[in-house]
Design a protein around this motif. Sequence first.
Motif, short mmCIF file in Angstrom:
data_model
loop_
_atom_site.label_atom_id
_atom_site.label_comp_id
_atom_site.label_asym_id
_atom_site.label_seq_id
_atom_site.Cartn_x
_atom_site.Cartn_y
_atom_site.Cartn_z
N GLY A 115 69.94 11.52 69.39
CA GLY A 115 70.68 10.47 70.09
C GLY A 115 69.84 9.69 71.07
O GLY A 115 70.31 8.75 71.70
N ASP A 116 68.57 10.05 71.23
CA ASP A 116 67.67 9.35 72.15
C ASP A 116 66.51 8.70 71.42
O ASP A 116 65.48 8.40 72.01
N GLY A 117 66.68 8.47 70.12
CA GLY A 117 65.62 7.88 69.33
C GLY A 117 64.66 8.89 68.72
O GLY A 117 63.69 8.50 68.09
N THR A 118 64.94 10.17 68.92
CA THR A 118 64.11 11.22 68.34
C THR A 118 64.94 12.05 67.36
O THR A 118 66.17 11.96 67.34
N ALA A 119 64.24 12.86 66.60
CA ALA A 119 64.91 13.78 65.69
C ALA A 119 64.08 15.06 65.62
O ALA A 119 62.87 15.01 65.39
N ALA A 120 64.72 16.19 65.84
CA ALA A 120 64.06 17.49 65.74
C ALA A 120 63.91 17.85 64.27
O ALA A 120 64.85 17.71 63.49
N ILE A 121 62.73 18.31 63.90
CA ILE A 121 62.45 18.73 62.54
C ILE A 121 62.04 20.19 62.55
O ILE A 121 61.20 20.59 63.36
N ASN A 122 62.65 20.97 61.66
CA ASN A 122 62.25 22.36 61.54
C ASN A 122 62.35 22.78 60.09
O ASN A 122 62.92 22.07 59.26
N GLY A 123 61.78 23.93 59.80
CA GLY A 123 61.85 24.40 58.43
C GLY A 123 61.38 25.84 58.31
O GLY A 123 60.82 26.40 59.25
N TRP A 124 61.62 26.40 57.17
CA TRP A 124 61.18 27.76 56.86
C TRP A 124 60.84 27.81 55.37
O TRP A 124 61.27 26.97 54.60
N GLY A 148 56.41 19.30 52.26
CA GLY A 148 57.74 18.76 52.51
C GLY A 148 57.87 18.20 53.90
O GLY A 148 58.45 17.12 54.10
N LEU A 149 57.34 18.92 54.89
CA LEU A 149 57.42 18.43 56.27
C LEU A 149 56.73 17.09 56.44
O LEU A 149 57.23 16.21 57.14
N THR A 150 55.58 16.92 55.80
CA THR A 150 54.87 15.64 55.88
C THR A 150 55.73 14.50 55.34
O THR A 150 55.85 13.45 55.96
N SER A 151 56.34 14.73 54.19
CA SER A 151 57.18 13.69 53.58
C SER A 151 58.44 13.42 54.40
O SER A 151 58.86 12.27 54.56
N VAL A 152 59.05 14.47 54.94
CA VAL A 152 60.26 14.29 55.74
C VAL A 152 59.93 13.55 57.03
O VAL A 152 60.71 12.67 57.46
N ARG A 153 58.80 13.84 57.66
CA ARG A 153 58.41 13.09 58.86
C ARG A 153 58.31 11.60 58.55
O ARG A 153 58.77 10.76 59.34
N ARG A 154 57.70 11.27 57.42
CA ARG A 154 57.61 9.84 57.04
C ARG A 154 58.99 9.23 56.85
O ARG A 154 59.25 8.10 57.26
N PHE A 155 59.90 9.98 56.23
CA PHE A 155 61.26 9.48 56.04
C PHE A 155 61.97 9.29 57.38
O PHE A 155 62.66 8.29 57.59
N VAL A 156 61.82 10.24 58.28
CA VAL A 156 62.46 10.14 59.60
C VAL A 156 61.99 8.88 60.32
O VAL A 156 62.80 8.15 60.89
N GLU A 157 60.69 8.62 60.26
CA GLU A 157 60.15 7.43 60.93
C GLU A 157 60.55 6.14 60.21
O GLU A 157 61.09 5.23 60.83
N GLY A 158 60.28 6.08 58.92
CA GLY A 158 60.50 4.84 58.17
C GLY A 158 61.94 4.63 57.75
O GLY A 158 62.44 3.51 57.81
N GLY A 159 62.60 5.67 57.29
CA GLY A 159 63.96 5.54 56.77
C GLY A 159 65.04 5.59 57.83
O GLY A 159 66.06 4.92 57.72
N LEU A 160 64.82 6.42 58.84
CA LEU A 160 65.83 6.56 59.89
C LEU A 160 65.45 5.84 61.18
O LEU A 160 66.29 5.66 62.05
N GLY A 161 64.20 5.43 61.31
CA GLY A 161 63.74 4.73 62.51
C GLY A 161 63.72 5.63 63.74
O GLY A 161 63.88 5.14 64.86
N LEU A 162 63.50 6.92 63.53
CA LEU A 162 63.48 7.87 64.64
C LEU A 162 62.08 8.45 64.82
O LEU A 162 61.29 8.47 63.88
N ARG A 163 61.80 8.92 66.02
CA ARG A 163 60.51 9.57 66.31
C ARG A 163 60.67 11.07 66.04
O ARG A 163 61.46 11.73 66.70
N PRO A 164 59.89 11.60 65.09
CA PRO A 164 60.03 13.02 64.77
C PRO A 164 59.45 13.91 65.87
O PRO A 164 58.40 13.62 66.43
N VAL A 165 60.17 14.98 66.14
CA VAL A 165 59.73 16.00 67.09
C VAL A 165 59.86 17.32 66.35
O VAL A 165 60.95 17.69 65.92
N THR A 166 58.74 18.02 66.19
CA THR A 166 58.77 19.31 65.49
C THR A 166 59.24 20.37 66.45
O THR A 166 58.74 20.50 67.56
N SER A 167 60.27 21.12 66.02
CA SER A 167 60.78 22.19 66.89
C SER A 167 60.39 23.54 66.34
O SER A 167 59.91 23.69 65.25
#
Length: 114
Positions: free
Chosen positions: A74-83, A95-114
Amino acid sequence: MEPIEINAGAWYLRALRADDRIDDRPALAECGITDPDYVAERSAGWTAETHFSWAVCEPTTAELVAEIGVTPAGDGTAAINGWARPGYQRALDAGLTSVRRFVEGGLGLRPVTS
């Protein structure tokens, strides 16, 4: 939002499924995720746009080997996690690399790895 499929090179990312064609629940159970509503909750997250998740899969069998989740903050960021299942760290990393690109380009959010 409808689930988005992503090609991550040697891996295929898709929404979690539990239907007559693909059932991710056995692979999830092997990793300790036994909640019978887990797949439905992940699907609901897409619909509500509160959490996006992907099954990282073998492209030839569609077998789930890892899961990646994205939660917009909700603040322009998105938490990303995985297992990953044992032996599939490379799949998770790709997968994480591709999802980060989607978060930035597709969702317009700044990825934050949690």
